[in-house]
Scaffold this motif. Structure first.
Motif, PDB file in Angstrom:
ATOM      1  N   GLN A  62       0.245  -8.528   7.943  1.00  0.00           N
ATOM      2  CA  GLN A  62      -0.403  -7.294   7.500  1.00  0.00           C
ATOM      3  C   GLN A  62      -1.843  -7.523   7.054  1.00  0.00           C
ATOM      4  OE1 GLN A  62       0.527  -4.073   7.201  1.00  0.00           O
ATOM      5  NE2 GLN A  62       2.518  -4.319   8.150  1.00  0.00           N
ATOM      6  N   GLN A 109       4.615  -0.903  -2.706  1.00  0.00           N
ATOM      7  CA  GLN A 109       4.024  -1.298  -1.425  1.00  0.00           C
ATOM      8  C   GLN A 109       3.561  -2.759  -1.466  1.00  0.00           C
ATOM      9  OE1 GLN A 109       1.046   1.516   0.092  1.00  0.00           O
ATOM     10  NE2 GLN A 109       2.047   3.142  -1.069  1.00  0.00           N
ATOM     11  N   GLU A 154       2.499  -5.057   1.664  1.00  0.00           N
ATOM     12  CA  GLU A 154       1.385  -4.260   2.190  1.00  0.00           C
ATOM     13  C   GLU A 154       0.047  -4.728   1.588  1.00  0.00           C
ATOM     14  OE1 GLU A 154       1.329  -1.691   4.467  1.00  0.00           O
ATOM     15  OE2 GLU A 154       3.382  -2.320   4.877  1.00  0.00           O
TER      16      GLU A 154
END
Length: 340
Positions: free
Chosen positions: A28, A88, A93
Motif C-alpha cells: 500500500q 485504517q 492503510e
C-alpha cells in the motif's frame, strides 16, 4: 451456461485473491507509479497553524525525496473520525492522524496519560525535556505494540478556560459546567477543581454555551478566537491547565513497509516542520489574544498565588481512578525529568 458461470466465478475469485494479497502495508505504501503517498487526516481547518505547518512538511518531503514521496492533506475531518483512521492504520492503510497522551491512555498505554495531567507543566521547555527522555521513547514503544507508530510530536497549544460568567477567584469555578473532550484524564482533572465536566462534541459547544446548557469550555486561544467564542464567553482565564502536545501517528505495518531512507526522510522533515509549527503557534497565540480583547473579552492572567491555588486544588486528581492506573512513582519520575 454452466461452463460460463464456472469460468466467471473463477475469474472473480482470482481477482478477489489478488486484491486481498495486495493489502499489506508494503504494497500500500506506493501508488501505481512507485510514489509513496501518505494521506494525513485531521480536524483542524485550513489556515490554522497546524495546517500551515503540515503544508510546510508536505513541501519538505517532496523536496527531500525528489518527488518520490508525497503527503496528501485532508483538513476539517475530510477523511473521517480519528477512530476510523486508526482502524485504517492498523489494517495497513497509508494514512496518518494526530493523537495525544489522553487518547493513548484510553487505548491501553496508561502512563502516557500523565502528559495531560493538570498543571504538570509550567512551560513548553519542560514538555520538550520529557519528549526527549528515555521514558517518552519507552511509551512510544508501547504505542507500537498497539500497531501504531509515532512519527513526530508537535505543539498543539496551551489550553485555557473560557467562561460566560464573571471570574474573580478559583472558587468561582465550583459547580460550573465546563465542556471537555470525552476522555477520562480531562474529566477527572476538572472534577478535582470542583468543576462539573460536561463531555460533548466540540461542534455542539457554541450553541450549548449560547443557550446556557454549559457555563464554559476549555481550549487554545487560537481555537477560541477562530471559532468566535468571544461572542458567548466573555472571560478567559489563562490558567494553562494543559500544554497540549500532539503526535502524528501512522500504522506500524505501513511504517515497516518503507525503506530506511524513506523513514529518515519523513522523520527529519517532520522535525523541521515541528520547529516551524512552534513558531507559528507562538505568533498565533499573541494574535488571538489581541483579537479576543478587541471583541470585548476580559483576559485574566493568574498571579502566582492563583496559580498555586489551581495546583493545590488539582492535587486530588493524582488519587483519582485515572491516576491509580499509572505505574507507581510515575509523577515523581516525570518531575525528576523536568527538574533535571
Amino acid at each position: 451456461m454452466k461452463r460460463f458461470l464456472s469460468l466467471f466465478l473463477g475469474v472473480m475469485l482470482a481477482a478477489g485473491m489478488m486484491l486481498v494479497g495486495g493489502c499489506g502495508g508494503d504494497k500500500q505504501a506506493a501508488d501505481s507509479k512507485g510514489k509513496v503517498v501518505l494521506r494525513i487526516g485531521y480536524e483542524n481547518n485550513p489556515g490554522e497553524p497546524l495546517d500551515v505547518a503540515l503544508n510546510k512538511w508536505k513541501q519538505l518531503v517532496a523536496e527531500k525525496s525528489n518527488g518520490t514521496m508525497e503527503l496528501e492533506l485532508y483538513p476539517s475531518s475530510q477523511l473521517g473520525s480519528k477512530n476510523d483512521l486508526i482502524d485504517q492504520m492498523i489494517a495497513g492503510e497509508p494514512v496518518m492522524t494526530l493523537a495525544n497522551g489522553a487518547w493513548y491512555a484510553d487505548r491501553g498505554v496508561k502512563d502516557f496519560g500523565i502528559m495531560f495531567a493538570p498543571y504538570l507543566f509550567d512551560n513548553w521547555d519542560q514538555v520538550w525535556k520529557v519528549v526527549g527522555s528515555d521514558w517518552y521513547k519507552e511509551q512510544s514503544g508501547k504505542v507500537e505494540e498497539k500497531g501504531l507508530k509515532i512519527v513526530t510530536s508537535w505543539i498543539y497549544g496551551t489550553r485555557h478556560l473560557a467562561l460566560a460568567k464573571p471570574y474573580h477567584a478559583v472558587s468561582d469555578l465550583k459547580g460550573q459546567k465546563i465542556r471537555v473532550p470525552n476522555n477520562t484524564i480531562q474529566i477527572e482533572s476538572f472534577k478535582a477543581l470542583g468543576i462539573a465536566p460536561t463531555p460533548m462534541p466540540l461542534g455542539e459547544a457554541y450553541t450549548a454555551l449560547q443557550q446556557g446548557t454549559i457555563d464554559g469550555l476549555e481550549n487554545s486561544l487560537q481555537f477560541l478566537d477562530s471559532a468566535k467564542y468571544g461572542e458567548v464567553a466573555k472571560y478567559i482565564v489563562l490558567d494553562g491547565h494543559i500544554h497540549d502536545l500532539t503526535s502524528w501517528v501512522c500504522g506500524k505495518t505501513f511504517w515497516e513497509g518503507l525503506t530506511k531512507e524513506q523513514q529518515d526522510i519523513l522523520t527529519s522533515t517532520a522535525e523541521e516542520a515541528s520547529k516551524y509549527n512552534s513558531e507559528l503557534q507562538a505568533q498565533a497565540d499573541k494574535k488571538a489574544m489581541e483579537s479576543l480583547k478587541a471583541q470585548g473579552v476580559t483576559i485574566i492572567e493568574p498571579d502566582a498565588a492563583m496559580r498555586d491555588e489551581f495546583k493545590k486544588n488539582s492535587e486530588s486528581f493524582y488519587s483519582s481512578d485515572a491516576a491509580k492506573e499509572w505505574s507507581p512513582g510515575l509523577r515523581d519520575k516525570i518531575l525528576g525529568i523536568i527538574n533535571k
